[in-house]
Motif scaffolding. Structure first.
Motif, PDB file in Angstrom:
ATOM      1  N   ILE A 130       0.819  -1.203   0.000  1.00  0.00           N
ATOM      2  CA  ILE A 130       0.000   0.000   0.000  1.00  0.00           C
ATOM      3  C   ILE A 130       0.857   1.260   0.000  1.00  0.00           C
ATOM      4  CG2 ILE A 130      -1.746   1.307   1.282  1.00  0.00           C
ATOM      5  CD1 ILE A 130      -2.868  -1.309   2.291  1.00  0.00           C
ATOM      6  N   VAL A 131       1.901   1.264   0.826  1.00  0.00           N
ATOM      7  CA  VAL A 131       2.751   2.455   0.920  1.00  0.00           C
ATOM      8  C   VAL A 131       3.369   2.763  -0.435  1.00  0.00           C
ATOM      9  CG1 VAL A 131       4.806   3.437   1.984  1.00  0.00           C
ATOM     10  CG2 VAL A 131       3.214   2.094   3.362  1.00  0.00           C
ATOM     11  N   ARG A 132       3.811   1.734  -1.136  1.00  0.00           N
ATOM     12  CA  ARG A 132       4.427   1.939  -2.452  1.00  0.00           C
ATOM     13  C   ARG A 132       3.411   2.477  -3.450  1.00  0.00           C
ATOM     14  NH1 ARG A 132       9.559   2.795  -4.191  1.00  0.00           N
ATOM     15  NH2 ARG A 132       9.300   3.121  -6.429  1.00  0.00           N
ATOM     16  N   PHE A 133       2.200   1.910  -3.444  1.00  0.00           N
ATOM     17  CA  PHE A 133       1.171   2.358  -4.375  1.00  0.00           C
ATOM     18  C   PHE A 133       0.776   3.811  -4.098  1.00  0.00           C
ATOM     19  CE2 PHE A 133      -0.486  -2.225  -5.081  1.00  0.00           C
ATOM     20  CZ  PHE A 133       0.544  -2.445  -5.971  1.00  0.00           C
ATOM     21  N   VAL A 134       0.622   4.155  -2.820  1.00  0.00           N
ATOM     22  CA  VAL A 134       0.252   5.529  -2.466  1.00  0.00           C
ATOM     23  C   VAL A 134       1.369   6.495  -2.859  1.00  0.00           C
ATOM     24  CG1 VAL A 134      -0.243   7.101  -0.550  1.00  0.00           C
ATOM     25  CG2 VAL A 134      -1.328   4.854  -0.630  1.00  0.00           C
ATOM     26  N   PHE A 135       2.620   6.095  -2.601  1.00  0.00           N
ATOM     27  CA  PHE A 135       3.746   6.945  -2.992  1.00  0.00           C
ATOM     28  C   PHE A 135       3.765   7.160  -4.506  1.00  0.00           C
ATOM     29  CE2 PHE A 135       8.045   7.138  -4.783  1.00  0.00           C
ATOM     30  CZ  PHE A 135       8.497   8.318  -4.217  1.00  0.00           C
ATOM     31  N   ASN A 136       3.567   6.091  -5.274  1.00  0.00           N
ATOM     32  CA  ASN A 136       3.561   6.218  -6.734  1.00  0.00           C
ATOM     33  C   ASN A 136       2.473   7.179  -7.196  1.00  0.00           C
ATOM     34  OD1 ASN A 136       5.667   4.392  -6.945  1.00  0.00           O
ATOM     35  ND2 ASN A 136       4.337   2.643  -7.316  1.00  0.00           N
ATOM     36  N   TYR A 159       7.894   6.165 -14.504  1.00  0.00           N
ATOM     37  CA  TYR A 159       7.091   7.294 -14.031  1.00  0.00           C
ATOM     38  C   TYR A 159       6.761   8.256 -15.164  1.00  0.00           C
ATOM     39  CZ  TYR A 159       7.987   5.973  -9.165  1.00  0.00           C
ATOM     40  OH  TYR A 159       8.027   5.312  -7.961  1.00  0.00           O
ATOM     41  N   GLN A 160       7.718   8.482 -16.062  1.00  0.00           N
ATOM     42  CA  GLN A 160       7.485   9.482 -17.103  1.00  0.00           C
ATOM     43  C   GLN A 160       6.331   9.115 -18.027  1.00  0.00           C
ATOM     44  OE1 GLN A 160      10.372   7.779 -16.832  1.00  0.00           O
ATOM     45  NE2 GLN A 160      11.014   6.924 -18.795  1.00  0.00           N
ATOM     46  N   LEU A 176      -6.835   3.086 -16.349  1.00  0.00           N
ATOM     47  CA  LEU A 176      -6.611   2.414 -17.634  1.00  0.00           C
ATOM     48  C   LEU A 176      -5.185   2.600 -18.140  1.00  0.00           C
ATOM     49  CD1 LEU A 176      -7.656   0.872 -20.073  1.00  0.00           C
ATOM     50  CD2 LEU A 176      -8.449   3.047 -21.039  1.00  0.00           C
ATOM     51  N   TRP A 177      -4.694   3.838 -18.161  1.00  0.00           N
ATOM     52  CA  TRP A 177      -3.359   4.084 -18.709  1.00  0.00           C
ATOM     53  C   TRP A 177      -2.259   3.428 -17.869  1.00  0.00           C
ATOM     54  CZ3 TRP A 177      -1.324   5.074 -23.135  1.00  0.00           C
ATOM     55  CH2 TRP A 177      -0.024   5.586 -23.230  1.00  0.00           C
ATOM     56  N   PRO A 178      -2.240   3.575 -16.546  1.00  0.00           N
ATOM     57  CA  PRO A 178      -1.207   2.862 -15.766  1.00  0.00           C
ATOM     58  C   PRO A 178      -1.309   1.344 -15.905  1.00  0.00           C
ATOM     59  CG  PRO A 178      -2.208   4.595 -14.457  1.00  0.00           C
ATOM     60  CD  PRO A 178      -3.036   4.466 -15.691  1.00  0.00           C
ATOM     61  N   LEU A 179      -2.530   0.822 -16.050  1.00  0.00           N
ATOM     62  CA  LEU A 179      -2.693  -0.618 -16.224  1.00  0.00           C
ATOM     63  C   LEU A 179      -2.057  -1.087 -17.528  1.00  0.00           C
ATOM     64  CD1 LEU A 179      -4.011  -3.226 -15.116  1.00  0.00           C
ATOM     65  CD2 LEU A 179      -6.039  -2.645 -16.474  1.00  0.00           C
ATOM     66  N   MET A 180      -2.111  -0.233 -18.552  1.00  0.00           N
ATOM     67  CA  MET A 180      -1.543  -0.584 -19.852  1.00  0.00           C
ATOM     68  C   MET A 180      -0.033  -0.411 -19.890  1.00  0.00           C
ATOM     69  SD  MET A 180      -4.408   1.311 -22.239  1.00  0.00           S
ATOM     70  CE  MET A 180      -3.470   1.058 -23.737  1.00  0.00           C
ATOM     71  N   THR A 181       0.500   0.504 -19.114  1.00  0.00           N
ATOM     72  CA  THR A 181       1.912   0.890 -19.274  1.00  0.00           C
ATOM     73  C   THR A 181       2.826   0.444 -18.139  1.00  0.00           C
ATOM     74  OG1 THR A 181       1.419   3.052 -18.285  1.00  0.00           O
ATOM     75  CG2 THR A 181       1.323   2.885 -20.685  1.00  0.00           C
ATOM     76  N   THR A 182       2.281  -0.107 -17.068  1.00  0.00           N
ATOM     77  CA  THR A 182       3.130  -0.552 -15.959  1.00  0.00           C
ATOM     78  C   THR A 182       2.852  -2.020 -15.657  1.00  0.00           C
ATOM     79  OG1 THR A 182       1.490   0.168 -14.304  1.00  0.00           O
ATOM     80  CG2 THR A 182       3.188   1.750 -14.928  1.00  0.00           C
ATOM     81  N   GLN A 183       3.917  -2.748 -15.440  1.00  0.00           N
ATOM     82  CA  GLN A 183       3.800  -4.171 -15.101  1.00  0.00           C
ATOM     83  C   GLN A 183       4.397  -4.490 -13.733  1.00  0.00           C
ATOM     84  OE1 GLN A 183       5.454  -3.351 -18.259  1.00  0.00           O
ATOM     85  NE2 GLN A 183       3.372  -3.207 -19.087  1.00  0.00           N
ATOM     86  N   SER A 184       5.089  -3.541 -13.127  1.00  0.00           N
ATOM     87  CA  SER A 184       5.771  -3.777 -11.853  1.00  0.00           C
ATOM     88  C   SER A 184       5.108  -2.979 -10.736  1.00  0.00           C
ATOM     89  CB  SER A 184       7.248  -3.384 -11.968  1.00  0.00           C
ATOM     90  OG  SER A 184       7.876  -3.382 -10.717  1.00  0.00           O
ATOM     91  N   ASP A 185       5.072  -3.577  -9.544  1.00  0.00           N
ATOM     92  CA  ASP A 185       4.545  -2.863  -8.384  1.00  0.00           C
ATOM     93  C   ASP A 185       5.365  -1.624  -8.052  1.00  0.00           C
ATOM     94  OD1 ASP A 185       2.676  -4.833  -8.213  1.00  0.00           O
ATOM     95  OD2 ASP A 185       3.575  -5.873  -6.504  1.00  0.00           O
ATOM     96  N   GLN A 186       6.570  -1.559  -8.555  1.00  0.00           N
ATOM     97  CA  GLN A 186       7.439  -0.419  -8.282  1.00  0.00           C
ATOM     98  C   GLN A 186       6.876   0.874  -8.868  1.00  0.00           C
ATOM     99  OE1 GLN A 186      11.410  -0.929  -9.741  1.00  0.00           O
ATOM    100  NE2 GLN A 186      12.104   1.097  -9.085  1.00  0.00           N
ATOM    101  N   TYR A 187       6.042   0.770  -9.911  1.00  0.00           N
ATOM    102  CA  TYR A 187       5.520   1.963 -10.579  1.00  0.00           C
ATOM    103  C   TYR A 187       3.993   2.046 -10.568  1.00  0.00           C
ATOM    104  CZ  TYR A 187      10.273   2.244 -12.378  1.00  0.00           C
ATOM    105  OH  TYR A 187      11.641   2.314 -12.475  1.00  0.00           O
TER     106      TYR A 187
END
Length: 288
Positions: A71-77, A153-154, A224-235
């Motif tokens: 959760i902390v990582r997701f909120v930070f992102n 992130y970009q 939708l856009w983050p789901l398409m462009t990110t595959q790692s929990d880091q982002y």
């Protein structure tokens, strides 16, 4: 105050209280439900007990939600992407609006009409072309030169730096500002950027607060856009993290706990900006 005025005031307050309750009920339901196990949550959802902290109350859902997802990582992102986009977007869109209102250049009306026309274009229609574009763009980061912005992130920030709504809001607000202050500044030898930074922006507190709230809600709720462009929990942001709770058996109590946690930054931002919005209205003005 006569009897009629008192009655009118009482009716007005009752209506305001009723409207406030309508808006606060979903928040109360969310928080109360996050304290109940799934079976009790579903049973209570058909009665007034859904809004009352009664029955088997505990913080187990929060603990289990915390263990299920970072959760902390997701909120930070989400906060990092939202804050970065917000600051850069307000700067770029306000500068564009300043140019449309105070500068004269060829094709200004046509260009502004094209920007407004993008209102009618749903994001879903351009999502795939944008995905193909960012997947082949170069980037120089900490790891050196690379091709493709996926899983970064970009890719969540840069495509949303400029939007028609924010530019339109600033244009409409800047049009209401007295043009004499700009003319006087030009006579005194001020550059256009000095006029923008030292005169126009200090007078734009209300519209900055309004645009910031709208932009914050859009970016923080991106899915939708983050789901398409990110595959790692880091982002990945908070809304994409919500899908983790629908895998296998849906954990409704954990979902409510997760929603309660990720809603806190939204409420804090809104309350902080609401105060700034009210104070900016009180202090904004042009003295002759």
């Amino acid at each position: 105050m006569d009897r009629y005025s008192k009655l009118s005031l009482a009716v007005r307050y009752l209506l305001l209280i009723w409207v406030a309750l309508i808006f606060i009920f979903p928040v109360v339901f969310m928080v109360v439900s996050s304290l109940k196990p799934d079976l009790q949550l579903l049973q209570d959802s058909t009665s007034i007990r859904a809004f009352l902290p009664v029955g088997d109350i505990s913080l187990d859902n929060y603990r289990e939600a915390w263990e299920r997802v970072p959760i902390v990582r997701f909120v930070f992102n989400s906060l990092f992407v939202t804050a970065s986009t917000l600051v850069l977007s307000l700067f770029l869109c306000s500068m564009a609006a300043f140019a449309f209102v105070f500068l004269n250049f060829w094709g200004k009306s046509v260009l502004f009409s094209i920007i407004l026309a993008t209102f009618i274009v749903p994001f879903e229609t351009i999502a795939i072309p944008m995905l193909m574009l960012v997947n082949n763009l170069p980037w120089i980061g900490l790891d050196g030169f690379e091709i493709g912005w996926m899983n970064s992130y970009q890719v969540q920030i840069i495509p949303f730096l400029a939007d028609a709504l924010t530019i339109f809001l600033f244009v409409q607000y800047f049009k209401d500002l007295p043009g004499e202050i700009v003319e006087a500044a030009r006579v005194d030898g001020a550059t256009w950027f000095q006029i923008y930074a030292r005169i126009i922006l200090p007078l734009s507190g209300p519209i900055i607060a309004t645009a910031a709230i709208l932009k914050f809600l859009v970016m923080y709720n991106q899915y939708l856009w983050p789901l398409m462009t990110t595959q790692s929990d880091q982002y990945r942001p908070v809304m994409v993290g919500l899908q983790y709770f629908f895998q296998m058996n849906t954990a409704w109590g954990e979902i409510m706990a997760y929603l309660s946690l990720i809603t806190l930054p939204v409420l804090a931002f809104y309350l902080a900006l609401q105060k700034a919005f009210i104070s900016s209205i009180a202090s904004t003005g042009v003295k002759g």
